[in-house]
Scaffold this motif. Structure first.
Motif, PDB file in Angstrom:
ATOM      1  N   GLN A 152       0.864  -1.194   0.000  1.00 49.32           N
ATOM      2  CA  GLN A 152       0.000   0.000   0.000  1.00 49.32           C
ATOM      3  C   GLN A 152       0.897   1.238   0.000  1.00 49.32           C
ATOM      4  O   GLN A 152       0.857   2.057   0.904  1.00 49.32           O
ATOM      5  CB  GLN A 152      -0.905   0.006   1.243  1.00 49.32           C
ATOM      6  CG  GLN A 152      -1.785  -1.216   1.367  1.00 49.32           C
ATOM      7  CD  GLN A 152      -2.697  -1.127   2.582  1.00 49.32           C
ATOM      8  OE1 GLN A 152      -3.624  -0.320   2.639  1.00 49.32           O
ATOM      9  NE2 GLN A 152      -2.429  -1.958   3.577  1.00 49.32           N
ATOM     10  N   ARG A 153       1.726   1.359  -1.033  1.00 52.71           N
ATOM     11  CA  ARG A 153       2.798   2.348  -1.042  1.00 52.71           C
ATOM     12  C   ARG A 153       2.299   3.798  -1.026  1.00 52.71           C
ATOM     13  O   ARG A 153       3.045   4.702  -0.664  1.00 52.71           O
ATOM     14  CB  ARG A 153       3.743   2.108  -2.217  1.00 52.71           C
ATOM     15  CG  ARG A 153       3.117   2.231  -3.595  1.00 52.71           C
ATOM     16  CD  ARG A 153       4.142   1.925  -4.687  1.00 52.71           C
ATOM     17  NE  ARG A 153       5.254   2.852  -4.664  1.00 52.71           N
ATOM     18  CZ  ARG A 153       6.517   2.504  -4.897  1.00 52.71           C
ATOM     19  NH1 ARG A 153       6.814   1.235  -5.129  1.00 52.71           N
ATOM     20  NH2 ARG A 153       7.467   3.397  -4.891  1.00 52.71           N
ATOM     21  N   LYS A 187      -0.063   4.855   0.836  1.00 50.80           N
ATOM     22  CA  LYS A 187      -0.570   5.173   2.168  1.00 50.80           C
ATOM     23  C   LYS A 187       0.585   5.440   3.126  1.00 50.80           C
ATOM     24  O   LYS A 187       1.709   4.994   2.909  1.00 50.80           O
ATOM     25  CB  LYS A 187      -1.434   4.022   2.684  1.00 50.80           C
ATOM     26  CG  LYS A 187      -2.724   3.832   1.892  1.00 50.80           C
ATOM     27  CD  LYS A 187      -3.609   2.786   2.535  1.00 50.80           C
ATOM     28  CE  LYS A 187      -4.937   2.666   1.775  1.00 50.80           C
ATOM     29  NZ  LYS A 187      -5.825   1.662   2.409  1.00 50.80           N
ATOM     30  N   GLN A 231      -0.637   3.390   8.387  1.00 51.10           N
ATOM     31  CA  GLN A 231      -1.741   2.602   7.849  1.00 51.10           C
ATOM     32  C   GLN A 231      -1.234   1.303   7.219  1.00 51.10           C
ATOM     33  O   GLN A 231      -1.744   0.221   7.505  1.00 51.10           O
ATOM     34  CB  GLN A 231      -2.509   3.415   6.810  1.00 51.10           C
ATOM     35  CG  GLN A 231      -3.704   2.678   6.202  1.00 51.10           C
ATOM     36  CD  GLN A 231      -4.774   2.357   7.232  1.00 51.10           C
ATOM     37  OE1 GLN A 231      -5.008   3.158   8.140  1.00 51.10           O
ATOM     38  NE2 GLN A 231      -5.423   1.206   7.105  1.00 51.10           N
ATOM     39  N   SER A 232      -0.219   1.397   6.361  1.00 47.21           N
ATOM     40  CA  SER A 232       0.249   0.212   5.629  1.00 47.21           C
ATOM     41  C   SER A 232       0.891  -0.823   6.542  1.00 47.21           C
ATOM     42  O   SER A 232       0.778  -2.027   6.301  1.00 47.21           O
ATOM     43  CB  SER A 232       1.232   0.629   4.532  1.00 47.21           C
ATOM     44  OG  SER A 232       2.393   1.241   5.079  1.00 47.21           O
ATOM     45  N   ARG A 285       5.710   7.821   3.704  1.00 44.49           N
ATOM     46  CA  ARG A 285       5.313   6.724   2.815  1.00 44.49           C
ATOM     47  C   ARG A 285       6.516   5.843   2.525  1.00 44.49           C
ATOM     48  O   ARG A 285       7.653   6.276   2.644  1.00 44.49           O
ATOM     49  CB  ARG A 285       4.699   7.279   1.527  1.00 44.49           C
ATOM     50  CG  ARG A 285       3.348   7.935   1.750  1.00 44.49           C
ATOM     51  CD  ARG A 285       2.797   8.570   0.485  1.00 44.49           C
ATOM     52  NE  ARG A 285       1.419   9.027   0.676  1.00 44.49           N
ATOM     53  CZ  ARG A 285       1.064  10.156   1.286  1.00 44.49           C
ATOM     54  NH1 ARG A 285       2.016  10.964   1.772  1.00 44.49           N
ATOM     55  NH2 ARG A 285      -0.194  10.478   1.420  1.00 44.49           N
TER      56      ARG A 285
END
Length: 293
Positions: free
Chosen positions: A241-242, A244, A248-249, A270
């Motif tokens: 999920q780059r 985000k 979160q990821s 990120r």
């Protein structure tokens, strides 16, 4: 005396190689049209092939493990460089041409089979180089396999591999670039990766739709307190999920967000901005926290 005898033997082998017909003639005689299903694109330019064979350094007397030799273009170059070659070929159509090459050189052993199922260390031996114009459909899977070996240093001494240029750029990419991602970290956290040379699509038969490049990778020291499992988990989550933020990821990896904060890595960043060294620090901090629990 032994060195002199070996030099004489290699000289005889090279004479046998020089007597072989050109690759184009071999391909035509054996009906070896490149198979799209097997991701084949044959490289026939001998000068270019010799340049690729020089990338690992002096191969005289060294063992080289080759995947997907096809009609034997790179194989010939490796043999001309003085290497002992163990080649794995899945396409049975290529085996007669490779058998001729083995007979002419005396330093080629061909294994008929799927490279993903071969016990490479047992077949090639510890300290072998790997060199290959990798079939596009298995290239990345083989690279991940070679980079994620638990025991380090690995059984292989170096990797000299042909990839699509896009994949090659991802392997050697620096943080902050669009190409930087999971492959970059896997290839650089305990190895040194460099782009050895670009290869134009016109060098292949048939020409692929994309440009290619040769990448050279050599093992380095593995950072202490860091396992490949931790690196794989973190990079899979972060780059999965780059776009985000890390907060979160990294939720997919228990304790990873807290480990990032403890390591001084801002969770609002990120993945593409996190350097290889920072991923190593994060993996070390996470591993230490897990041991404390």
């Amino acid at each position: 005396m032994r060195d002199a005898a070996r030099a004489a033997s290699v000289s005889e082998d090279k004479a046998g190689l020089a007597a072989l017909p050109p690759l184009r003639e071999v391909i035509k005689r054996h009906g070896l049209a490149a198979s799209k299903a097997l991701g084949q694109n044959f490289l026939l330019d001998e000068q270019l092939l010799d340049r690729i064979a020089r990338v690992p350094g002096d191969l005289a007397g060294a063992t080289v493990y080759e995947v997907g030799p096809g009609p034997g273009g790179l194989t010939r170059a490796l043999l001309r460089a003085g290497a002992e070659v163990v080649a794995v070929e899945r396409d049975a159509r290529c085996l007669p041409a490779l058998a001729e090459l083995a007979e002419a050189s005396g330093r080629l052993r061909v294994i008929s089979g799927d490279a993903m199922k071969v016990d490479e260390a047992a077949e090639a031996g510890v300290g072998a180089h790997i060199a290959a114009n990798l079939p596009y459909n298995v290239g990345t899977a083989l690279l991940v396999r070679w980079l994620t070996i638990d025991a380090w240093p690995p059984w292989w001494r170096s990797l000299t591999l042909m990839f699509q240029r896009e994949v090659a750029d991802r392997i050697v990419a620096a943080p902050g670039s669009d190409a930087y991602g999971r492959f970059s970290v896997l290839a650089q956290w305990r190895s040194t990766a460099r782009l050895a040379m670009p290869v134009h699509r016109s060098a292949f038969v048939p020409p692929p739709k994309v440009m290619s490049a040769v990448v050279h990778i050599t093992p380095a020291n593995q950072p202490k307190g860091v396992t490949i499992r931790a690196i794989e988990q973190l990079t899979a989550a972060a780059f999965g999920q780059r776009r985000k933020m890390l907060r979160q990821s990294l939720k997919a990896v228990p304790g990873a967000v807290a480990a990032a904060e403890a390591a001084g890595i801002d969770p609002s960043r990120r993945a593409e901005t996190v350097s290889v060294a920072e991923f190593v620090t994060l993996a070390r901090t996470l591993s230490a926290a897990r041991q404390d629990c």
